[in-house]
Design an enzyme around this catalytic site. Structure first.
Site, PDB file in Angstrom:
ATOM      1  CE  LYS A  58      -0.210  -0.109   5.052  1.00 22.95           C
ATOM      2  NZ  LYS A  58      -1.030  -0.490   6.220  1.00 22.95           N
ATOM      3  NE  ARG A 156      -6.611   0.864  11.316  1.00 22.63           N
ATOM      4  CZ  ARG A 156      -5.354   0.718  10.891  1.00 22.63           C
ATOM      5  NH1 ARG A 156      -4.414   1.556  11.297  1.00 22.63           N
ATOM      6  NH2 ARG A 156      -5.010  -0.248  10.078  1.00 22.63           N
ATOM      7  CE1 TYR A 290      11.558  31.962   2.888  1.00 23.53           C
ATOM      8  CE2 TYR A 290      10.975  29.634   2.998  1.00 23.53           C
ATOM      9  CZ  TYR A 290      11.154  30.794   2.263  1.00 23.53           C
ATOM     10  OH  TYR A 290      10.930  30.789   0.912  1.00 23.53           O
ATOM     11  CG  MET A 338       7.435  23.689  -0.980  1.00 22.63           C
ATOM     12  SD  MET A 338       6.299  24.640  -2.004  1.00 22.63           S
ATOM     13  CE  MET A 338       5.222  25.349  -0.788  1.00 22.63           C
TER      14      MET A 338
HETATM   15  C1  LIG Z   1      -0.241  -1.511   6.879  1.00 21.35           C
HETATM   16  C2  LIG Z   1      -0.829  -2.774   7.332  1.00 21.35           C
HETATM   17  C3  LIG Z   1      -0.014  -3.901   7.559  1.00 21.35           C
HETATM   18  C4  LIG Z   1       1.493  -3.846   7.533  1.00 21.35           C
HETATM   19  O1  LIG Z   1       1.946  -3.283   8.754  1.00 21.35           O
HETATM   20  P1  LIG Z   1       3.523  -3.245   9.083  1.00 21.35           P
HETATM   21  O2  LIG Z   1       3.588  -2.839  10.503  1.00 21.35           O
HETATM   22  O3  LIG Z   1       4.109  -2.224   8.155  1.00 21.35           O
HETATM   23  O4  LIG Z   1       4.018  -4.602   8.819  1.00 21.35           O
HETATM   24  C5  LIG Z   1      -0.625  -5.111   7.847  1.00 21.35           C
HETATM   25  N1  LIG Z   1      -1.971  -5.194   7.922  1.00 21.35           N
HETATM   26  C6  LIG Z   1      -2.776  -4.126   7.751  1.00 21.35           C
HETATM   27  C7  LIG Z   1      -4.238  -4.287   7.866  1.00 21.35           C
HETATM   28  C8  LIG Z   1      -2.238  -2.896   7.468  1.00 21.35           C
HETATM   29  O5  LIG Z   1      -3.039  -1.823   7.310  1.00 21.35           O
END
Ligand SMILES: *Cc1c(COP(=O)(O)O)cnc(C)c1O
Length: 406
Positions: A58, A156, A290, A338
């Site tokens: 992801k 979640r 800055y 930036m």
């Molecule tokens: C991002 C994610 C992972 C991977 O987590 P890591 O700590 O990077 O290994 C696994 N499962 C779900 C549902 C996630 O959102």
């Protein structure tokens, strides 16, 4: 003097030759070491001891580039790929990446039908999602692959224990109707990066209960999975059939308080390098960047690093971020802007075009993403994931530059 040295590192041995050979036209680049990524996957497979490995790709593979990383992970034996959004999963298919892919972050509207047709495993946490998937399967005239997600305590996504019997029974009914196949039952940890946290044992128990309920209604999932990177490394009883590894595969320790990547047989995959865009002598008392948060303590040389918060360099690292330039660790002098920030090189010789290594594996004297995380008050996950689209990814394999065909 505005410089720091990592305890135990020898700045005089810093060797930047590894990053010398890059194309002259690049201002800055993120080097992605695919050989390291493959070695990390193999290392995680050994840890998983019989469980399969899902490469979590992801967020553009945590900033490393989704397609090349997905391919490299598959080559090294990761049988599953995992994405958050459907767009990510469909982009894998569009690039010709086949095999099992689980996608877990859905909102009403899908795109369910595209996902069903692309044979993506769809995570379902609630009745509304099950109903939308079933409707898409009916419309497509194909069986949808569904993985049911239980909320075992993270709070979640995932189905609450009170609603789980109803969701599993409805999924079993859709299976009997030939519309879906429940390929997985899974959940996600809240505190696996804090071994011994009481929620870990509680989540394991809740997950086993969720599995028992699913089996009692007749579901026979191919894969049962709970472990993320920290659980993969520290909690073998959480491995079940599959472990979902993200950050560890990119060579970052998910439990930095307990061990470095090397302690877990992992090597950081991303290095972030820039060429100095300006080197000049300035008098003492000169304000820098800055807000003039930094003032030169005496006559000195300033180097300009052409990366800023638009490239993902945290503005919170103003005055704290470490960079290897001209053989020593320097600290960001004043604010990160930036597009650029400044380092004070003191009396050291440097030229425009010299390499500034913000982070890398750490074995050539350079800082690591973990060092930046500490400097910016965040986690290394965020440091690598936020490196911006303006920074080209340069792929290497065993020290040689490779084309990924993108
Ligand atoms: C991002 C994610 C992972 C991977 O987590 P890591 O700590 O990077 O290994 C696994 N499962 C779900 C549902 C996630 O959102």
């Amino acid at each position: 003097m505005n410089e720091t040295v990592r305890p135990g590192s020898d700045p005089d041995s810093a060797d930047l030759s590894r990053w010398r050979g890059e194309p002259d036209a690049l201002r800055a680049w993120a080097e992605i070491d695919l050989a390291a990524l493959r070695a990390n996957v193999r290392s995680l497979r050994a840890r998983a001891a019989g469980a399969e490995v899902m490469a979590v790709v992801k967020a553009d593979a945590y900033g490393h580039g989704m397609i090349p990383c997905a391919r490299a992970a598959r080559e090294a034996g990761a049988t599953w790929l995992g994405t958050a959004t459907p767009d990510e999963a469909l982009a894998l298919r569009a690039a010709g990446v086949d095999g099992p892919v689980l996608c877990w972050l859905w909102t009403p509207g899908g795109p369910w039908r595209e996902a069903v047709e692309a044979e993506i495993d769809i995570s379902v946490s609630a009745r509304w999602a099950l109903e939308e998937v079933v409707a898409a399967a009916r419309a497509a005239g194909r069986m949808a692959r569904v993985q049911l997600k239980a909320d075992t305590g993270l709070g979640r996504n995932g189905c609450q224990p009170a609603d789980w019997p109803e969701l599993t029974a409805a999924a079993r009914a859709a299976e009997r109707d030939g519309l879906i196949r429940v390929t997985g039952v899974w959940s996600h940890f809240a505190c696996a990066d804090e071994p011994g946290h009481p929620s870990i044992a509680a989540q394991l128990t809740a997950y086993r209960q969720a599995l028992a309920t699913a089996e009692a209604v007749g579901l026979r999932p191919e894969v049962r999975h709970l472990a993320n990177s920290p659980a993969t490394l520290t909690l073998p009883e959480s491995h079940f059939d599959l472990v979902r590894t993200g950050v560890a595969m990119y060579g970052i320790s998910p439990v930095p308080q307990l061990g470095s990547p090397a302690d877990y047989g992992l090597r950081p995959v991303m290095s972030l390098v820039a060429k100095l865009a300006s080197v000049k002598r300035v008098p003492g008392g000169h304000g820098v960047s800055y807000g003039h948060l930094y003032t030169t303590p005496g006559e000195t040389t300033l180097g300009l690093v052409p990366l800023g918060y638009a490239d993902g360099i945290p503005r919170h690292a103003s005055g704290t971020g470490p960079v290897l330039v001209a053989g020593k660790w320097r600290t960001v002098a004043g604010r990160v802007a930036m597009d650029q920030f400044v380092v004070d090189l003191g009396g050291d010789a440097a030229e425009v075009g010299d390499r500034a290594v913000l982070f890398g594996p750490g074995d050539q004297g350079e800082p690591t993403a973990e060092d930046w995380a500490r400097a910016a008050g965040t986690i290394a996950y965020e440091i690598v994931t936020r490196i911006g689209a303006r920074v080209p990814r340069v792929y290497t394999d065993s020290g040689r530059r490779v084309s990924t065909g993108e």
